[in-house]
Design a protein around this motif. Structure first.
Motif, PDB file in Angstrom:
ATOM      1  N   PRO A 131      47.546 -10.045   3.001  1.00  0.00           N
ATOM      2  CA  PRO A 131      47.385  -8.741   2.369  1.00  0.00           C
ATOM      3  C   PRO A 131      48.466  -7.762   2.844  1.00  0.00           C
ATOM      4  O   PRO A 131      48.921  -7.826   3.976  1.00  0.00           O
ATOM      5  CB  PRO A 131      46.005  -8.267   2.827  1.00  0.00           C
ATOM      6  CG  PRO A 131      45.419  -9.351   3.627  1.00  0.00           C
ATOM      7  CD  PRO A 131      46.438 -10.391   3.856  1.00  0.00           C
ATOM      8  N   GLU A 132      48.861  -6.896   1.928  1.00  0.00           N
ATOM      9  CA  GLU A 132      49.831  -5.868   2.310  1.00  0.00           C
ATOM     10  C   GLU A 132      49.177  -4.894   3.277  1.00  0.00           C
ATOM     11  O   GLU A 132      47.984  -4.599   3.173  1.00  0.00           O
ATOM     12  CB  GLU A 132      50.313  -5.111   1.069  1.00  0.00           C
ATOM     13  CG  GLU A 132      51.310  -5.878   0.252  1.00  0.00           C
ATOM     14  CD  GLU A 132      51.927  -5.009  -0.821  1.00  0.00           C
ATOM     15  OE1 GLU A 132      52.158  -3.812  -0.562  1.00  0.00           O
ATOM     16  OE2 GLU A 132      52.158  -5.537  -1.908  1.00  0.00           O
ATOM     17  N   GLU A 133      49.987  -4.402   4.165  1.00  0.00           N
ATOM     18  CA  GLU A 133      49.484  -3.463   5.164  1.00  0.00           C
ATOM     19  C   GLU A 133      49.209  -2.120   4.498  1.00  0.00           C
ATOM     20  O   GLU A 133      50.032  -1.597   3.745  1.00  0.00           O
ATOM     21  CB  GLU A 133      50.520  -3.307   6.278  1.00  0.00           C
ATOM     22  CG  GLU A 133      50.017  -2.553   7.458  1.00  0.00           C
ATOM     23  CD  GLU A 133      51.037  -2.503   8.577  1.00  0.00           C
ATOM     24  OE1 GLU A 133      50.676  -1.997   9.643  1.00  0.00           O
ATOM     25  OE2 GLU A 133      52.176  -2.950   8.390  1.00  0.00           O
ATOM     26  N   ARG A 134      48.033  -1.581   4.760  1.00  0.00           N
ATOM     27  CA  ARG A 134      47.669  -0.262   4.251  1.00  0.00           C
ATOM     28  C   ARG A 134      47.874   0.765   5.342  1.00  0.00           C
ATOM     29  O   ARG A 134      47.401   0.581   6.460  1.00  0.00           O
ATOM     30  CB  ARG A 134      46.202  -0.234   3.826  1.00  0.00           C
ATOM     31  CG  ARG A 134      45.935  -0.915   2.524  1.00  0.00           C
ATOM     32  CD  ARG A 134      44.535  -0.589   2.077  1.00  0.00           C
ATOM     33  NE  ARG A 134      43.761  -1.819   2.114  1.00  0.00           N
ATOM     34  CZ  ARG A 134      42.451  -1.872   2.130  1.00  0.00           C
ATOM     35  NH1 ARG A 134      41.745  -0.777   2.151  1.00  0.00           N
ATOM     36  NH2 ARG A 134      41.830  -3.016   2.152  1.00  0.00           N
ATOM     37  N   ASP A 181      52.932  -8.547   9.794  1.00  0.00           N
ATOM     38  CA  ASP A 181      53.957  -7.479   9.759  1.00  0.00           C
ATOM     39  C   ASP A 181      55.013  -7.816   8.816  1.00  0.00           C
ATOM     40  O   ASP A 181      55.764  -8.281   8.404  1.00  0.00           O
ATOM     41  CB  ASP A 181      54.527  -7.230  11.152  1.00  0.00           C
ATOM     42  CG  ASP A 181      53.568  -6.417  12.001  1.00  0.00           C
ATOM     43  OD1 ASP A 181      52.679  -5.783  11.439  1.00  0.00           O
ATOM     44  OD2 ASP A 181      53.711  -6.435  13.228  1.00  0.00           O
ATOM     45  N   THR A 239      47.536 -16.113   1.248  1.00  0.00           N
ATOM     46  CA  THR A 239      47.951 -14.772   0.846  1.00  0.00           C
ATOM     47  C   THR A 239      47.757 -13.833   2.026  1.00  0.00           C
ATOM     48  O   THR A 239      46.691 -13.788   2.648  1.00  0.00           O
ATOM     49  CB  THR A 239      47.120 -14.271  -0.344  1.00  0.00           C
ATOM     50  OG1 THR A 239      45.737 -14.295   0.022  1.00  0.00           O
ATOM     51  CG2 THR A 239      47.344 -15.132  -1.572  1.00  0.00           C
TER      52      THR A 239
END
Length: 188
Positions: free
Chosen positions: A36-39, A188, A34
């Motif tokens: 993680p989505e970029e914050r 990205d 997984t």
């Protein structure tokens, strides 16, 4: 020309092997882990800018090595290019190389500090399960620690010789570049 290629064959083989291993791991991480989505926060924006500065500093540092190779100076140039004929001395290039040699330590310290800040500000813990990132962190610290031993006055001769061997290598720079590139593509 053929002799020169034989001399750099080891570095090219190493680069291809690291690249292939990175591609295989990239495919594995992309499909099985997984990401993680970029914050987007104020700190991550600063961290991204610091990452670009760190990359620029590393490129600057490795340009010094390339200039040494072009001029045929230093032990590395003699190992890689024994049949290389040194060009006519250019006082401008020599002055540049002298300046780069003098400032190398400062740019190296700045590069390590900026890269570590980049890692912290982008919240390393979110990406630590992706092996590219601990590898880059370890290699950056490796370069810094052994570079430090080269500058300390109380280092023993044996420690300095060992530090030079492990600090002044293309292998760490190549690995840092490839792992960083694939790691950043992955997130990205």
């Amino acid at each position: 020309m053929l002799q020169t290629f034989k001399n750099i064959r080891g570095i090219l083989i190493y680069t291809v092997v690291v690249l292939l291993i990175s591609v295989v791991y990239y495919i594995y991480a992309y499909t099985a882990q997984t990401i993680p989505e970029e914050r987007e926060t104020f700190l991550t924006d600063i961290g991204e800018g610091l990452g670009e500065i760190g990359m620029g500093l590393l490129i600057f540092i490795y340009c010094r090595t390339l200039l040494k190779l072009i001029q045929g100076k230093g032990k590395l140039a003699q190992r890689l290019l024994p049949d290389y004929i040194q060009p006519i001395e250019s006082s401008g290039l020599n002055r540049l190389l002298i300046w780069l040699n003098r400032t190398h330590i400062y740019f190296g310290i700045a590069a390590i500090a900026v890269i570590l800040l980049h890692i912290v500000m982008l919240d390393y813990s979110r990406y630590s399960h992706i092996l590219f990132f601990p590898a880059v962190l370890g290699l950056v610290i490796w370069q810094g620690v052994f570079g430090l031993f080269l500058t300390l006055r109380f280092s023993t001769t044996q420690l300095r010789k060992f530090s030079y061997l492990v600090h002044a290598q293309f292998i760490t720079g190549i690995a840092i570049g490839i792992f960083s590139w694939f790691g950043h593509i992955l997130i990205d």
